[in-house]
Motif scaffolding. Structure first.
Motif, PDB file in Angstrom:
ATOM      1  N   GLU A  89     -70.672  15.824   8.026  1.00 27.74           N
ATOM      2  CA  GLU A  89     -71.108  14.444   8.230  1.00 27.74           C
ATOM      3  C   GLU A  89     -70.576  13.531   7.130  1.00 27.74           C
ATOM      4  OE1 GLU A  89     -75.224  11.805   8.414  1.00 27.74           O
ATOM      5  OE2 GLU A  89     -75.320  13.944   8.886  1.00 27.74           O
ATOM      6  N   LYS A  90     -70.632  13.987   5.880  1.00 25.69           N
ATOM      7  CA  LYS A  90     -70.124  13.189   4.772  1.00 25.69           C
ATOM      8  C   LYS A  90     -68.634  12.923   4.940  1.00 25.69           C
ATOM      9  CE  LYS A  90     -69.610  13.189  -0.275  1.00 25.69           C
ATOM     10  NZ  LYS A  90     -69.845  13.959  -1.529  1.00 25.69           N
ATOM     11  N   VAL A  91     -67.884  13.953   5.327  1.00 26.63           N
ATOM     12  CA  VAL A  91     -66.441  13.795   5.510  1.00 26.63           C
ATOM     13  C   VAL A  91     -66.142  12.826   6.647  1.00 26.63           C
ATOM     14  CG1 VAL A  91     -64.314  14.990   6.159  1.00 26.63           C
ATOM     15  CG2 VAL A  91     -65.898  16.055   4.536  1.00 26.63           C
ATOM     16  N   LEU A  92     -66.875  12.947   7.742  1.00 26.23           N
ATOM     17  CA  LEU A  92     -66.647  12.049   8.881  1.00 26.23           C
ATOM     18  C   LEU A  92     -66.980  10.602   8.521  1.00 26.23           C
ATOM     19  CD1 LEU A  92     -68.023  14.322  11.726  1.00 26.23           C
ATOM     20  CD2 LEU A  92     -65.645  13.598  11.430  1.00 26.23           C
ATOM     21  N   ARG A  93     -68.012  10.391   7.732  1.00 26.11           N
ATOM     22  CA  ARG A  93     -68.324   9.035   7.277  1.00 26.11           C
ATOM     23  C   ARG A  93     -67.197   8.476   6.407  1.00 26.11           C
ATOM     24  NH1 ARG A  93     -73.315   7.071   8.191  1.00 26.11           N
ATOM     25  NH2 ARG A  93     -74.935   8.544   8.894  1.00 26.11           N
ATOM     26  N   GLU A  94     -66.612   9.348   5.599  1.00 26.53           N
ATOM     27  CA  GLU A  94     -65.528   8.909   4.725  1.00 26.53           C
ATOM     28  C   GLU A  94     -64.274   8.581   5.549  1.00 26.53           C
ATOM     29  OE1 GLU A  94     -63.725   8.273   0.806  1.00 26.53           O
ATOM     30  OE2 GLU A  94     -65.573   7.878   1.896  1.00 26.53           O
ATOM     31  N   ILE A  95     -63.998   9.389   6.552  1.00 32.51           N
ATOM     32  CA  ILE A  95     -62.865   9.074   7.428  1.00 32.51           C
ATOM     33  C   ILE A  95     -63.121   7.743   8.143  1.00 32.51           C
ATOM     34  CG2 ILE A  95     -61.536   9.802   9.444  1.00 32.51           C
ATOM     35  CD1 ILE A  95     -62.184  12.712   8.646  1.00 32.51           C
ATOM     36  N   LYS A  96     -64.335   7.564   8.632  1.00 34.69           N
ATOM     37  CA  LYS A  96     -64.669   6.302   9.300  1.00 34.69           C
ATOM     38  C   LYS A  96     -64.451   5.119   8.369  1.00 34.69           C
ATOM     39  CE  LYS A  96     -68.384   3.721  11.539  1.00 34.69           C
ATOM     40  NZ  LYS A  96     -69.828   3.624  11.807  1.00 34.69           N
ATOM     41  N   ARG A  97     -64.803   5.285   7.091  1.00 34.31           N
ATOM     42  CA  ARG A  97     -64.653   4.189   6.119  1.00 34.31           C
ATOM     43  C   ARG A  97     -63.224   3.696   6.041  1.00 34.31           C
ATOM     44  NH1 ARG A  97     -62.707   3.590   1.223  1.00 34.31           N
ATOM     45  NH2 ARG A  97     -62.315   5.815   0.899  1.00 34.31           N
ATOM     46  N   VAL A  98     -62.255   4.611   6.074  1.00 34.57           N
ATOM     47  CA  VAL A  98     -60.863   4.202   5.879  1.00 34.57           C
ATOM     48  C   VAL A  98     -60.181   3.802   7.185  1.00 34.57           C
ATOM     49  CG1 VAL A  98     -60.683   5.649   3.826  1.00 34.57           C
ATOM     50  CG2 VAL A  98     -59.873   6.540   6.037  1.00 34.57           C
ATOM     51  N   LEU A  99     -60.895   3.898   8.313  1.00 33.04           N
ATOM     52  CA  LEU A  99     -60.327   3.491   9.600  1.00 33.04           C
ATOM     53  C   LEU A  99     -60.685   2.041   9.912  1.00 33.04           C
ATOM     54  CD1 LEU A  99     -61.049   6.626  11.840  1.00 33.04           C
ATOM     55  CD2 LEU A  99     -58.825   5.857  10.962  1.00 33.04           C
ATOM     56  N   ARG A 100     -59.771   1.351  10.547  1.00 36.37           N
ATOM     57  CA  ARG A 100     -60.029  -0.016  10.979  1.00 36.37           C
ATOM     58  C   ARG A 100     -60.969  -0.013  12.183  1.00 36.37           C
ATOM     59  NH1 ARG A 100     -54.262  -0.162   9.699  1.00 36.37           N
ATOM     60  NH2 ARG A 100     -54.031  -1.297   7.729  1.00 36.37           N
ATOM     61  N   PRO A 101     -61.680  -1.101  12.411  1.00 36.55           N
ATOM     62  CA  PRO A 101     -62.562  -1.183  13.591  1.00 36.55           C
ATOM     63  C   PRO A 101     -61.785  -0.894  14.878  1.00 36.55           C
ATOM     64  CG  PRO A 101     -62.986  -3.010  12.103  1.00 36.55           C
ATOM     65  CD  PRO A 101     -61.765  -2.309  11.569  1.00 36.55           C
ATOM     66  N   GLY A 102     -62.400  -0.116  15.753  1.00 36.24           N
ATOM     67  CA  GLY A 102     -61.768   0.206  17.025  1.00 36.24           C
ATOM     68  C   GLY A 102     -60.779   1.354  16.967  1.00 36.24           C
ATOM     69  N   SER A 103     -60.661   1.999  15.804  1.00 32.26           N
ATOM     70  CA  SER A 103     -59.700   3.090  15.650  1.00 32.26           C
ATOM     71  C   SER A 103     -60.178   4.363  16.339  1.00 32.26           C
ATOM     72  CB  SER A 103     -59.463   3.387  14.170  1.00 32.26           C
ATOM     73  OG  SER A 103     -58.870   2.291  13.519  1.00 32.26           O
ATOM     74  N   THR A 104     -59.221   5.234  16.633  1.00 31.58           N
ATOM     75  CA  THR A 104     -59.504   6.528  17.249  1.00 31.58           C
ATOM     76  C   THR A 104     -59.324   7.644  16.234  1.00 31.58           C
ATOM     77  OG1 THR A 104     -58.835   5.805  19.459  1.00 31.58           O
ATOM     78  CG2 THR A 104     -58.793   8.177  19.041  1.00 31.58           C
ATOM     79  N   LEU A 105     -60.269   8.576  16.239  1.00 30.09           N
ATOM     80  CA  LEU A 105     -60.201   9.801  15.452  1.00 30.09           C
ATOM     81  C   LEU A 105     -60.258  10.974  16.427  1.00 30.09           C
ATOM     82  CD1 LEU A 105     -60.546  11.681  12.926  1.00 30.09           C
ATOM     83  CD2 LEU A 105     -63.009  11.154  13.041  1.00 30.09           C
ATOM     84  N   VAL A 106     -59.326  11.905  16.291  1.00 31.27           N
ATOM     85  CA  VAL A 106     -59.310  13.096  17.137  1.00 31.27           C
ATOM     86  C   VAL A 106     -59.641  14.307  16.268  1.00 31.27           C
ATOM     87  CG1 VAL A 106     -57.970  14.533  18.705  1.00 31.27           C
ATOM     88  CG2 VAL A 106     -57.600  12.057  18.663  1.00 31.27           C
TER      89      VAL A 106
END
Length: 270
Positions: free
Chosen positions: A153-170
């Motif tokens: 969960e911590k890692v996913l939050r960190e990835i979300k932080r560096v992504l722009r709004p509307g971005s896709t993560l696979v």
């Protein structure tokens, strides 16, 4: 003072670094440059592991659907093969990160050798503390790397932080089947599939697709026998990596499918 959970995470991280710094080349000799499982389209697909691993990368590329000019983050980059395939498939910039200094060095060497260094580069970094500003990437993937991260969960939050709004993560990762435990060298952590989805949602990400592709990651028997033969041919090297008991379990597990699961998830930041 360090809590028990934090100490455990640090211990796992050290073991992951030690494993990949020391045994990446053995793994590559056995498996090829993609350090992840393969994807077989059906029971008649007898692609060798080097092709099957590319086929799994292609599944992620299709889900990521990158557009020219985008900047993509590769979390847990290995020696760079999926990033190179992504860069060739789409006119994008790829930045890979790994906690293995050895893998980062090899990946950058390979990028220069392939003439891709202007678009594909790799950095030593902890996925739980990414060295990038907020909203600095257009997309990301974590390709069989969260398996090594206890606090997903911590890692996913960190990835979300560096992504722009509307971005896709696979995400491509293993999960535990009910009443089973997937273990290897104390360097992997695998929740069950429903728990995995809950972790993603708690991290504030929106699940767009969540697919069990376990059947596609179980190689047809002729392919399994070839992989087992390759393992046995490199027994002395692999035992240094696994120990004798784990080696025997590994060979048995190649020949007879075990009850592990594999998922592909497409999520967005909003």
């Amino acid at each position: 003072m360090t809590s028990g959970a934090q100490a455990n995470e640090e211990k796992v991280e050290d073991k992951v670094v030690d494993f990949y710094d020391n045994f990446t080349e053995v793994f590559r000799d056995l498996w090829g440059d993609n350090l992840h499982v393969g994807y077989w389209h059906d029971a008649f697909d007898e692609a060798p592991i080097t092709k099957a691993t590319d086929q799994l990368t292609d599944q992620l590329i299709a889900r990521l659907a990158p557009r020219p000019g985008q900047r993509i983050l590769d979390v847990g980059c290995g020696v760079g093969e999926p990033a190179f395939r992504l860069a060739r498939a789409a006119d994008v910039e790829v930045v890979g990160v790994s906690i293995s200094s050895y893998q980062v060095g090899r990946a950058n060497e390979r990028s220069r050798g392939l003439g891709l260094a202007d678009r594909v580069g790799f950095q030593h970094a902890d996925a739980a503390e990414l060295p990038f500003p907020d909203a600095s990437f257009d997309g990301a993937w974590a390709f069989e790397s969260l398996i090594h991260m206890p606090d997903k969960e911590k890692v996913l939050r960190e990835i979300k932080r560096v992504l722009r709004p509307g971005s896709t993560l696979v995400l491509a990762d293993m999960f535990s089947q009910p009443d089973t435990e997937l273990t290897f060298q104390d360097i992997i952590t695998t929740p069950e599939m429903t728990d995995y989805r809950a972790v993603i949602e708690r991290a504030g990400l929106v699940v767009r697709d969540f697919t069990d592709i376990t059947a596609n990651t179980l190689a047809p028997q002729p392919v399994r026998e070839r992989i087992a033969a390759d393992l046995l041919a490199r027994k002395d090297d692999v035992i240094q990596m696994t120990g004798p008991e784990e080696f025997e379990r590994m060979v048995d597990g190649v020949r007879v499918p075990k009850a592990y699961g594999y998922l592909l998830a497409t999520v967005t930041t909003d």
